[in-house]
Write a protein that holds these residues in place. Sequence first.
Motif, PDB file in Angstrom:
ATOM      1  N   PHE A   1       0.885  -1.165   0.000  1.00 46.39           N
ATOM      2  CA  PHE A   1       0.000   0.000   0.000  1.00 46.39           C
ATOM      3  C   PHE A   1       0.918   1.209   0.000  1.00 46.39           C
ATOM      4  O   PHE A   1       1.687   1.402   0.950  1.00 46.39           O
ATOM      5  CB  PHE A   1      -0.901  -0.014   1.241  1.00 46.39           C
ATOM      6  N   GLN A   2       0.885   1.994  -1.072  1.00 36.79           N
ATOM      7  CA  GLN A   2       1.848   3.085  -1.205  1.00 36.79           C
ATOM      8  C   GLN A   2       1.227   4.230  -1.991  1.00 36.79           C
ATOM      9  O   GLN A   2       0.271   4.032  -2.745  1.00 36.79           O
ATOM     10  CB  GLN A   2       3.115   2.574  -1.885  1.00 36.79           C
ATOM     11  N   PRO A   3       1.777   5.447  -1.832  1.00 35.36           N
ATOM     12  CA  PRO A   3       1.247   6.604  -2.564  1.00 35.36           C
ATOM     13  C   PRO A   3       1.195   6.309  -4.066  1.00 35.36           C
ATOM     14  O   PRO A   3       2.127   5.736  -4.616  1.00 35.36           O
ATOM     15  CB  PRO A   3       2.250   7.713  -2.241  1.00 35.36           C
ATOM     16  N   GLY A   4       0.064   6.661  -4.702  1.00 33.83           N
ATOM     17  CA  GLY A   4      -0.108   6.413  -6.129  1.00 33.83           C
ATOM     18  C   GLY A   4      -0.688   5.048  -6.432  1.00 33.83           C
ATOM     19  O   GLY A   4      -0.908   4.710  -7.600  1.00 33.83           O
ATOM     20  N   GLY A   5      -0.943   4.243  -5.402  1.00 32.74           N
ATOM     21  CA  GLY A   5      -1.493   2.899  -5.600  1.00 32.74           C
ATOM     22  C   GLY A   5      -2.543   2.586  -4.557  1.00 32.74           C
ATOM     23  O   GLY A   5      -3.406   3.411  -4.267  1.00 32.74           O
ATOM     24  N   LEU A   6      -2.441   1.401  -4.004  1.00 32.58           N
ATOM     25  CA  LEU A   6      -3.387   1.018  -2.959  1.00 32.58           C
ATOM     26  C   LEU A   6      -3.173   1.861  -1.711  1.00 32.58           C
ATOM     27  O   LEU A   6      -2.040   2.193  -1.360  1.00 32.58           O
ATOM     28  CB  LEU A   6      -3.191  -0.462  -2.604  1.00 32.58           C
ATOM     29  N   HIS A   7      -4.251   2.220  -1.045  1.00 26.92           N
ATOM     30  CA  HIS A   7      -4.149   2.925   0.229  1.00 26.92           C
ATOM     31  C   HIS A   7      -5.426   2.731   1.040  1.00 26.92           C
ATOM     32  O   HIS A   7      -6.463   2.377   0.487  1.00 26.92           O
ATOM     33  CB  HIS A   7      -3.870   4.424   0.035  1.00 26.92           C
ATOM     34  N   VAL A   8      -5.292   2.953   2.342  1.00 25.07           N
ATOM     35  CA  VAL A   8      -6.478   3.037   3.193  1.00 25.07           C
ATOM     36  C   VAL A   8      -6.831   4.510   3.284  1.00 25.07           C
ATOM     37  O   VAL A   8      -5.991   5.344   3.626  1.00 25.07           O
ATOM     38  CB  VAL A   8      -6.216   2.455   4.605  1.00 25.07           C
ATOM     39  N   MET A   9      -8.076   4.841   2.937  1.00 25.39           N
ATOM     40  CA  MET A   9      -8.511   6.236   2.874  1.00 25.39           C
ATOM     41  C   MET A   9      -9.338   6.575   4.107  1.00 25.39           C
ATOM     42  O   MET A   9     -10.275   5.857   4.437  1.00 25.39           O
ATOM     43  CB  MET A   9      -9.386   6.405   1.622  1.00 25.39           C
ATOM     44  N   PHE A  10      -8.947   7.657   4.774  1.00 23.56           N
ATOM     45  CA  PHE A  10      -9.712   8.167   5.918  1.00 23.56           C
ATOM     46  C   PHE A  10     -10.495   9.384   5.453  1.00 23.56           C
ATOM     47  O   PHE A  10      -9.896  10.366   5.014  1.00 23.56           O
ATOM     48  CB  PHE A  10      -8.782   8.544   7.068  1.00 23.56           C
ATOM     49  N   ILE A  11     -11.804   9.318   5.546  1.00 25.37           N
ATOM     50  CA  ILE A  11     -12.651  10.388   5.036  1.00 25.37           C
ATOM     51  C   ILE A  11     -13.353  11.071   6.202  1.00 25.37           C
ATOM     52  O   ILE A  11     -14.071  10.432   6.972  1.00 25.37           O
ATOM     53  CB  ILE A  11     -13.677   9.823   4.029  1.00 25.37           C
ATOM     54  N   GLY A  12     -13.123  12.392   6.331  1.00 26.82           N
ATOM     55  CA  GLY A  12     -13.718  13.139   7.432  1.00 26.82           C
ATOM     56  C   GLY A  12     -12.987  12.903   8.737  1.00 26.82           C
ATOM     57  O   GLY A  12     -13.540  12.326   9.685  1.00 26.82           O
ATOM     58  N   LEU A  13     -11.730  13.375   8.804  1.00 24.54           N
ATOM     59  CA  LEU A  13     -10.940  13.210  10.037  1.00 24.54           C
ATOM     60  C   LEU A  13     -11.624  13.914  11.205  1.00 24.54           C
ATOM     61  O   LEU A  13     -12.113  15.038  11.067  1.00 24.54           O
ATOM     62  CB  LEU A  13      -9.538  13.791   9.837  1.00 24.54           C
ATOM     63  N   LYS A  14     -11.616  13.243  12.366  1.00 22.39           N
ATOM     64  CA  LYS A  14     -12.264  13.830  13.550  1.00 22.39           C
ATOM     65  C   LYS A  14     -11.367  14.843  14.246  1.00 22.39           C
ATOM     66  O   LYS A  14     -11.832  15.677  15.006  1.00 22.39           O
ATOM     67  CB  LYS A  14     -12.651  12.717  14.524  1.00 22.39           C
ATOM     68  N   ALA A  15     -10.052  14.736  13.998  1.00 26.81           N
ATOM     69  CA  ALA A  15      -9.094  15.686  14.589  1.00 26.81           C
ATOM     70  C   ALA A  15      -7.904  15.794  13.641  1.00 26.81           C
ATOM     71  O   ALA A  15      -7.758  14.975  12.731  1.00 26.81           O
ATOM     72  CB  ALA A  15      -8.645  15.197  15.964  1.00 26.81           C
ATOM     73  N   ASP A  16      -7.085  16.820  13.851  1.00 29.23           N
ATOM     74  CA  ASP A  16      -5.876  16.954  13.031  1.00 29.23           C
ATOM     75  C   ASP A  16      -4.982  15.723  13.205  1.00 29.23           C
ATOM     76  O   ASP A  16      -4.876  15.170  14.295  1.00 29.23           O
ATOM     77  CB  ASP A  16      -5.065  18.188  13.462  1.00 29.23           C
ATOM     78  N   LEU A  17      -4.330  15.329  12.122  1.00 27.09           N
ATOM     79  CA  LEU A  17      -3.269  14.315  12.181  1.00 27.09           C
ATOM     80  C   LEU A  17      -1.956  15.041  11.997  1.00 27.09           C
ATOM     81  O   LEU A  17      -1.693  15.611  10.942  1.00 27.09           O
ATOM     82  CB  LEU A  17      -3.420  13.282  11.059  1.00 27.09           C
ATOM     83  N   VAL A  18      -1.152  15.015  13.043  1.00 29.10           N
ATOM     84  CA  VAL A  18       0.094  15.780  13.068  1.00 29.10           C
ATOM     85  C   VAL A  18       1.264  14.800  13.065  1.00 29.10           C
ATOM     86  O   VAL A  18       1.194  13.745  13.710  1.00 29.10           O
ATOM     87  CB  VAL A  18       0.132  16.657  14.348  1.00 29.10           C
ATOM     88  N   PRO A  19       2.344  15.130  12.328  1.00 27.18           N
ATOM     89  CA  PRO A  19       3.508  14.245  12.332  1.00 27.18           C
ATOM     90  C   PRO A  19       3.937  13.909  13.764  1.00 27.18           C
ATOM     91  O   PRO A  19       4.010  14.802  14.615  1.00 27.18           O
ATOM     92  CB  PRO A  19       4.588  15.068  11.616  1.00 27.18           C
ATOM     93  N   GLY A  20       4.195  12.628  14.002  1.00 26.59           N
ATOM     94  CA  GLY A  20       4.550  12.179  15.354  1.00 26.59           C
ATOM     95  C   GLY A  20       3.382  11.510  16.061  1.00 26.59           C
ATOM     96  O   GLY A  20       3.581  10.707  16.972  1.00 26.59           O
ATOM     97  N   ASP A  21       2.125  11.848  15.637  1.00 23.92           N
ATOM     98  CA  ASP A  21       0.955  11.170  16.210  1.00 23.92           C
ATOM     99  C   ASP A  21       0.966   9.705  15.815  1.00 23.92           C
ATOM    100  O   ASP A  21       1.504   9.347  14.757  1.00 23.92           O
ATOM    101  CB  ASP A  21      -0.358  11.762  15.643  1.00 23.92           C
ATOM    102  N   THR A  22       0.362   8.869  16.637  1.00 26.16           N
ATOM    103  CA  THR A  22       0.106   7.491  16.229  1.00 26.16           C
ATOM    104  C   THR A  22      -1.358   7.173  16.498  1.00 26.16           C
ATOM    105  O   THR A  22      -1.986   7.780  17.368  1.00 26.16           O
ATOM    106  CB  THR A  22       0.977   6.468  16.988  1.00 26.16           C
ATOM    107  N   PHE A  23      -1.903   6.244  15.717  1.00 27.75           N
ATOM    108  CA  PHE A  23      -3.279   5.801  15.951  1.00 27.75           C
ATOM    109  C   PHE A  23      -3.399   4.346  15.546  1.00 27.75           C
ATOM    110  O   PHE A  23      -2.526   3.788  14.868  1.00 27.75           O
ATOM    111  CB  PHE A  23      -4.279   6.684  15.190  1.00 27.75           C
ATOM    112  N   GLU A  24      -4.512   3.723  15.970  1.00 25.90           N
ATOM    113  CA  GLU A  24      -4.728   2.304  15.708  1.00 25.90           C
ATOM    114  C   GLU A  24      -5.550   2.107  14.440  1.00 25.90           C
ATOM    115  O   GLU A  24      -6.536   2.805  14.212  1.00 25.90           O
ATOM    116  CB  GLU A  24      -5.498   1.698  16.893  1.00 25.90           C
ATOM    117  N   LEU A  25      -5.097   1.151  13.638  1.00 27.16           N
ATOM    118  CA  LEU A  25      -5.830   0.753  12.434  1.00 27.16           C
ATOM    119  C   LEU A  25      -5.967  -0.758  12.481  1.00 27.16           C
ATOM    120  O   LEU A  25      -4.975  -1.461  12.684  1.00 27.16           O
ATOM    121  CB  LEU A  25      -5.050   1.194  11.186  1.00 27.16           C
TER     122      LEU A  25
END
Length: 138
Positions: free
Chosen positions: A95-119
């Motif tokens: 899964f990489q830019p320009g190909g397959l990806h998991v898309m998050f639509i309507g983020l509930k909060a900002d995603l800032v570099p350094g953050d982590t979340f569960e998928l």
Amino acid sequence: MNRIALPVLLALFLASCQPAAGLTVSDAWARPGMAGGNSGAFFLIENPGEADTLLLAASDISQAVELHRTIMEGDVMQMQPQESVPVPAGETVAFQPGGLHVMFIGLKADLVPGDTFELVLTFEKAGEIVLQVEVRQP
Ligand SMILES: [Cu+2]
């Protein structure tokens, strides 16, 4: 049943429940994004075992989470939702830019570099695999 057979049977039973050769997912990361906007996540699925299928991606960071594939239609880049993604036996699916990806639509909060979340990825055979996704610049 004698007293020795039970632990032996239990051990055999537990051993038979282990997945054959484990499917692994590594290097999970996501693009930064703003609340209300979108983001995408990327990773590598390595499958040394039998053929499997990615059925679902789930996270609580956005209103919707979809499996997408980016394709070029002439000069126009388009994203196609995928019902599922095959992971053939003995192959690595990126899964990489320009190909397959998991898309998050309507983020509930900002995603800032350094953050982590569960998928959570759900595979037909391997079941659920929980990823810690790191937000970083591409
Ligand atoms: Cu997309």
